[in-house]
Scaffold this motif. Structure first.
Motif, PDB file in Angstrom:
ATOM      1  N   TYR A 286      -4.250   7.755  10.589  1.00 15.52           N
ATOM      2  CA  TYR A 286      -3.028   7.999   9.827  1.00 15.52           C
ATOM      3  C   TYR A 286      -2.603   6.789   8.997  1.00 15.52           C
ATOM      4  N   ALA A 287      -3.477   5.797   8.900  1.00 18.10           N
ATOM      5  CA  ALA A 287      -3.133   4.560   8.193  1.00 18.10           C
ATOM      6  C   ALA A 287      -2.802   4.811   6.730  1.00 18.10           C
ATOM      7  N   ASP A 288      -3.594   5.645   6.049  1.00 22.73           N
ATOM      8  CA  ASP A 288      -3.343   5.908   4.629  1.00 22.73           C
ATOM      9  C   ASP A 288      -1.995   6.590   4.426  1.00 22.73           C
ATOM     10  N   ALA A 289      -1.656   7.529   5.312  1.00 22.26           N
ATOM     11  CA  ALA A 289      -0.379   8.237   5.190  1.00 22.26           C
ATOM     12  C   ALA A 289       0.796   7.285   5.386  1.00 22.26           C
ATOM     13  N   ARG A 290       0.617   6.270   6.234  1.00 18.90           N
ATOM     14  CA  ARG A 290       1.699   5.307   6.478  1.00 18.90           C
ATOM     15  C   ARG A 290       1.979   4.452   5.254  1.00 18.90           C
ATOM     16  N   ASN A 291       0.996   4.295   4.408  1.00 20.94           N
ATOM     17  CA  ASN A 291       1.144   3.440   3.230  1.00 20.94           C
ATOM     18  C   ASN A 291       1.683   4.193   2.014  1.00 20.94           C
ATOM     19  N   HIS A 292       2.076   5.438   2.199  1.00 20.40           N
ATOM     20  CA  HIS A 292       2.563   6.254   1.089  1.00 20.40           C
ATOM     21  C   HIS A 292       3.964   6.750   1.428  1.00 20.40           C
ATOM     22  N   PRO A 293       4.969   6.442   0.613  1.00 17.28           N
ATOM     23  CA  PRO A 293       6.348   6.804   0.960  1.00 17.28           C
ATOM     24  C   PRO A 293       6.605   8.307   0.982  1.00 17.28           C
ATOM     25  N   GLY A 294       5.914   9.055   0.152  1.00 22.68           N
ATOM     26  CA  GLY A 294       6.068  10.501   0.138  1.00 22.68           C
ATOM     27  C   GLY A 294       7.370  10.963  -0.495  1.00 22.68           C
ATOM     28  N   SER A 295       7.441  12.284  -0.787  1.00 23.30           N
ATOM     29  CA  SER A 295       8.633  12.820  -1.445  1.00 23.30           C
ATOM     30  C   SER A 295       8.988  14.230  -0.989  1.00 23.30           C
ATOM     31  N   THR A 296       8.187  14.858  -0.123  1.00 21.72           N
ATOM     32  CA  THR A 296       8.421  16.255   0.244  1.00 21.72           C
ATOM     33  C   THR A 296       9.089  16.375   1.617  1.00 21.72           C
ATOM     34  N   LEU A 297       9.589  17.574   1.861  1.00 21.55           N
ATOM     35  CA  LEU A 297      10.085  17.973   3.180  1.00 21.55           C
ATOM     36  C   LEU A 297       8.990  18.844   3.784  1.00 21.55           C
TER      37      LEU A 297
ATOM     38  N   ALA B 188       2.956   9.042  13.760  1.00 23.86           N
ATOM     39  CA  ALA B 188       1.773   8.210  13.515  1.00 23.86           C
ATOM     40  C   ALA B 188       1.622   7.913  12.026  1.00 23.86           C
ATOM     41  N   ALA B 189       2.115   8.844  11.187  1.00 22.03           N
ATOM     42  CA  ALA B 189       2.079   8.643   9.737  1.00 22.03           C
ATOM     43  C   ALA B 189       3.292   7.867   9.236  1.00 22.03           C
ATOM     44  N   GLY B 190       4.160   7.417  10.170  1.00 21.39           N
ATOM     45  CA  GLY B 190       5.324   6.619   9.798  1.00 21.39           C
ATOM     46  C   GLY B 190       6.434   7.410   9.147  1.00 21.39           C
ATOM     47  N   LYS B 191       6.483   8.721   9.382  1.00 16.90           N
ATOM     48  CA  LYS B 191       7.475   9.567   8.735  1.00 16.90           C
ATOM     49  C   LYS B 191       8.697   9.785   9.636  1.00 16.90           C
ATOM     50  N   ALA B 192       9.857   9.884   9.028  1.00 13.31           N
ATOM     51  CA  ALA B 192      11.077  10.214   9.759  1.00 13.31           C
ATOM     52  C   ALA B 192      11.034  11.684  10.154  1.00 13.31           C
TER      53      ALA B 192
END
Length: 377
Positions: A185-196, A291-295
């Motif tokens: 999940y390292a790549d996902a943690r490095n991307h802030p994202g914008s969706t719900l 694991a992806a660092g998402k709230a």
């Protein structure tokens, strides 16, 4: 050293949802101690492609069976000269384990959760679901019977261990938590994202119920608060019905059916919502999101058994107004969103990383070496 026979309902690869992820992690950990022979039920989708097993799994033999007592018993008989220990995954395989006991297998039953409790909760929600009550009683009988013949019962949390021990007081129960390989999940943690974002098996009642509640009660409140600033909402999962698909699209929600992986969608997410109101075990969807660092915003039921701190690791709400308000607050406050994601990630690192399951399986592998008179299996 003889291999372990592993029985599971679904072919675990690729690991696209919670029960498959659990099977994959346990097989991987078992493979550090013994070779494995795998028995899986035939799935119509698997007939059109060659099964691919990860190189990390030392699979000695793969046997496909139909979900019938005759077919499964024949597979047990064929493997008995090579294997004496059967690891049975999930409650759904419990009806077949009496035959294994008659063949003198030592049975380790990974029940994960007390399924009869989940079915009773679902059945008692309204008079329209009372038809599930007989099924719940059948599951209760099956769990008690299987618990008595299993040498060891595995569940996914201390809460489920307490429930199982009440059901089968004499059973030997151990906890192996659902775990996540954080490196994936390292790549996902490095991307802030914008969706719900929401993910899950979309043919399972707890997820269908959760999405209906979200559509009817929570989404209108979010739309009312966010207006034109509402982000794209994405739902990804396996086997959605046409009815659910139409309902989601009508609400303006993007649905991704049967994705090969949820990782690309987690990477694009800023907040993950888990409006689960029934079911049991611990939720891989929450572990993956953290694991992806998402709230994450969840109900108490959705986060059950994970020992998370509300308003720190996760945001918890059990009614529509606070659930919607938590989502809106996180969407509008990047600092709070990032802090919550970081706190959740730290919790996962400490309790639910892959190394945790390795340690638990190593303990069980040690028990397998000992004679029963010395506390072994």
């Amino acid at each position: 050293m003889e291999p372990i026979l592993f029985l599971t309902q679904e072919f675990p690869f690729p690991a696209t949802h919670g029960s498959k992820i659990r099977d994959l992690q346990i097989l991987r950990a078992l493979g550090e101690h013994r070779k494995v022979e795998l028995i899986c039920f035939k799935n119509p989708n698997d007939a059109f492609r060659e099964p691919t097993v990860p190189t990390s799994i030392p699979l000695q033999k793969l046997t496909w069976v139909t979900p019938s007592h005759e077919s499964v018993t024949q597979a047990f008989k064929e493997a008995r000269s090579r294997c004496s220990i059967l690891w049975a995954s999930q409650c759904q395989v419990a009806p077949y384990l009496k035959a294994a006991k008659e063949l003198d297998y030592s049975i380790i039953w990974d029940a994960n959760a007390v399924q009869s409790k989940i079915t009773f909760e679902s059945a008692l929600k309204s008079i329209f679901t009372w038809y599930k009550i007989p099924r719940a009683f059948r599951q209760l009988f099956q769990e008690r019977r299987t618990g008595k013949i299993a040498k060891l019962i595995i569940v996914s949390s201390e809460l489920e261990a307490f429930r199982m021990q009440r059901l089968v007081p004499a059973a030997k129960v151990r906890v192996i938590p659902n775990c996540i390989d954080l490196e994936n999940y390292a790549d996902a943690r490095n991307h802030p994202g914008s969706t719900l974002f929401f993910s899950g098996s979309l043919d399972q009642f707890p997820n269908i119920e959760a999405l209906r509640w979200f559509l009817d009660e929570i989404l209108p409140r979010i739309k009312g608060a966010m207006g034109d600033a509402l982000p794209k909402i994405v739902v990804a999962g396996s086997n959605p019905s046409s009815e659910l698909t139409v309902s989601l699209r009508k609400a303006g929600i993007e649905i991704e059916a049967n994705p090969a992986s949820v990782l690309p969608f987690l990477q694009e997410a800023s907040v993950v919502f888990v409006p689960i109101r029934s079911g049991g075990g611990t939720r891989h969807k929450i572990l993956e999101a953290m694991a992806a660092g998402k709230a994450v915003v969840s109900t108490g039921k959705g986060a059950e058994g994970l020992e998370l701190a509300p308003c720190f690791d996760i945001w918890i709400a059990n009614s529509p107004d606070p659930f919607a308000k938590h989502i809106v607050k996180l969407l509008r406050n990047p600092k709070l969103r990032n802090e919550t994601g970081a706190n959740g990630l730290k919790h996962i690192e400490n309790r639910y990383d892959w190394e945790c399951i390795r340690h638990k399986i190593a303990e069980i592998a040690d028990l397998l070496k000992r004679p029963s008179s010395s506390g072994g299996v």
